[in-house]
Design a protein around this motif. Structure first.
Motif, PDB file in Angstrom:
ATOM      1  N   MET A 193       1.054  -1.318  -0.052  1.00  0.00           N
ATOM      2  CA  MET A 193      -0.169  -0.512   0.210  1.00  0.00           C
ATOM      3  C   MET A 193       0.959   1.209   0.044  1.00  0.00           C
ATOM      4  N   ILE A 211       1.009   3.859  -2.706  1.00  0.00           N
ATOM      5  CA  ILE A 211       0.503   5.613  -2.461  1.00  0.00           C
ATOM      6  C   ILE A 211       2.124   6.903  -2.575  1.00  0.00           C
ATOM      7  N   ILE A 270       1.257   9.692   5.506  1.00  0.00           N
ATOM      8  CA  ILE A 270      -0.050   8.839   5.509  1.00  0.00           C
ATOM      9  C   ILE A 270       0.782   7.677   6.250  1.00  0.00           C
ATOM     10  N   ALA A 304       1.554   3.850   6.014  1.00  0.00           N
ATOM     11  CA  ALA A 304       0.838   2.585   5.780  1.00  0.00           C
ATOM     12  C   ALA A 304       1.454   1.451   6.514  1.00  0.00           C
ATOM     13  N   SER A 319      -4.567   7.981   8.403  1.00  0.00           N
ATOM     14  CA  SER A 319      -3.583   6.794   8.417  1.00  0.00           C
ATOM     15  C   SER A 319      -4.309   5.504   7.191  1.00  0.00           C
ATOM     16  N   ASN A 320      -3.236   5.146   6.775  1.00  0.00           N
ATOM     17  CA  ASN A 320      -4.490   4.685   5.982  1.00  0.00           C
ATOM     18  C   ASN A 320      -4.742   3.033   6.504  1.00  0.00           C
ATOM     19  N   SER A 345      -6.892  -0.117   7.585  1.00  0.00           N
ATOM     20  CA  SER A 345      -8.350  -0.734   7.200  1.00  0.00           C
ATOM     21  C   SER A 345      -9.442  -0.816   7.935  1.00  0.00           C
ATOM     22  N   HIS A 371      -8.305   6.558   3.716  1.00  0.00           N
ATOM     23  CA  HIS A 371      -7.952   4.547   2.958  1.00  0.00           C
ATOM     24  C   HIS A 371      -7.795   4.433   1.772  1.00  0.00           C
ATOM     25  N   PHE A 372      -7.017   4.493   1.259  1.00  0.00           N
ATOM     26  CA  PHE A 372      -6.743   4.082  -0.657  1.00  0.00           C
ATOM     27  C   PHE A 372      -6.919   2.276  -0.310  1.00  0.00           C
ATOM     28  N   PRO A 398      -3.193   1.013  -4.951  1.00  0.00           N
ATOM     29  CA  PRO A 398      -3.669   3.103  -5.381  1.00  0.00           C
ATOM     30  C   PRO A 398      -2.943   3.062  -6.370  1.00  0.00           C
ATOM     31  N   VAL A 405     -10.795   6.373  -2.332  1.00  0.00           N
ATOM     32  CA  VAL A 405     -10.272   6.945  -0.883  1.00  0.00           C
ATOM     33  C   VAL A 405     -11.850   7.447   0.048  1.00  0.00           C
TER      34      VAL A 405
END
Ligand SMILES: NC(=O)c1ccc[n+]([C@@H]2O[C@H](COP(=O)([O-])OP(=O)(O)OC[C@H]3O[C@@H](n4cnc5c(N)ncnc54)[C@H](O)[C@@H]3O)[C@@H](O)[C@H]2O)c1
Length: 296
Positions: A15, A19, A88, A90, A117-118, A120, A141-142, A146, A152
């Motif tokens: 991820m 990103i 960001i 991840a 924060s990415n 989940s 959240h991607f 991504p 998103v």
């Protein structure tokens, strides 16, 4: 809040690398941080080959591809994020590990920086509580991968400010993404719905209802999903799926979210999916093709 002009991404796995690539492809200088130097080598390779694919499909000029690669800098030193406008995160899907990182980021980034924060599934409000700037903490959240997936999901914690929300939404839109907004409850929108389906696919396999191939073919052909749930779990990473189920189970307090024992066993065995070469399927030999059975 000023327009975002430079970004930091922490975690250079599947991820984080995607990103970071998105940021660089959209003209922003990007610092990509990972504690594991080998992860940074893998990330650089996967970003270059992904950018090359965009170029060969005519979706990006050769010059824009080279410019993007020049905007990307990899490091193992968090201090390099001192001047970015947004970080960001991840890294691994663990609340304790993420909280430790947010507390460190809070101390070393400039006071105006947004900490996104990415995650989940983990509570943004709880991540924000490990910082002195909860108004500037948000979920961004991607979807995987991504650079390709259009969505998103933006998650506001209890104290996230309107300015933080607007700047994060504007960044997602600059990346060409559609945005949906979620309140801060375990799993948000997408994983609240997707993960129980994947978990149920594991139960369907575990209780011998059918084979992995037929479970995947059934869902692909019967519900028009581009991938079957077990293939998708391998793509996401079984460790990530298990972590999300644990968050749903703990956060929503309902036994229907209990992770399937087969999913737990695969993770215990190191069968984490495509990234490890084996998960529900074995990718180390010729790929298993899911063939639909002709119906009469
Ligand atoms: N895999 C998916 O499909 C998917 C989709 C959306 C969101 N996410 C979320 O994105 C996050 C990352 O998932 P992933 O699949 O990329 O994981 P991954 O295992 O591929 O990568 C995680 C990376 O983080 C690095 N890392 C761990 N701790 C670190 C630290 N303290 N500082 C810096 N680097 C650190 C690891 O070395 C690794 O390279 C998780 O929160 C996950 O839930 C995953």
């Amino acid at each position: 809040m000023d327009e975002i002009q430079a970004i930091g991404v922490v975690g250079g796995g599947q991820m984080g690398s995607g990103i970071a690539q998105l940021g660089a492809m959209h003209g922003l200088p990007v610092w990509l941080v990972d504690t594991d130097p080998e992860a940074l080598v893998r990330a650089t390779k996967s970003i270059s080959s992904s950018i090359q694919r965009f170029v060969s499909k005519g979706q990006l000029s050769q010059k824009a591809g080279s410019d993007a690669l020049r905007l990307l800098r990899c490091t193992s030193n968090l201090e390099d994020l001192s001047s970015v406008d947004i970080v960001i995160e991840a890294i691994v899907e663990s609340e304790d590990v993420k909280k430790r990182l947010f507390s460190q980021l809070d101390k070393m980034t400039k006071p105006s920086a947004i900490l996104a924060s990415n995650t989940s599934s983990i509570s943004i409000t709880r991540l924000a509580s490990s910082t002195s700037r909860p108004r500037q903490v948000i979920g961004m959240h991607f979807m995987n991968p991504p650079p390709i997936m259009r969505l998103v999901e933006i998650v506001r914690g209890a104290d996230t400010s309107d300015e933080t929300f607007s700047a994060t939404k504007a960044l997602a839109e600059r990346f060409g993404k559609a945005v949906v907004c979620s309140q801060d409850y375990a799993g948000f929108i997408v994983n609240r719905i997707l993960m129980p389906m994947i978990n149920e696919a594991f139960f369907t396999l575990y209780t011998g209802v059918s084979t992995k191939e037929d479970i995947d073919a059934g869902m692909k052909l019967g519900t028009n999903h581009p991938m079957g749930p077990l293939e998708l779990a391998d793509f996401i990473g079984l460790d990530v799926c298990l972590s999300i189920m644990k968050v749903l189970h703990a956060g929503l307090g309902d036994s229907k979210y209990a992770p399937c024992p087969l999913l737990v066993q695969y993770v215990d065995a190191g069968r984490l999916g495509r990234k490890r070469g084996i998960g529900v399927y074995d990718y180390r030999k010729a790929p298993e093709v899911v063939k639909p059975k002709p119906s009469l």
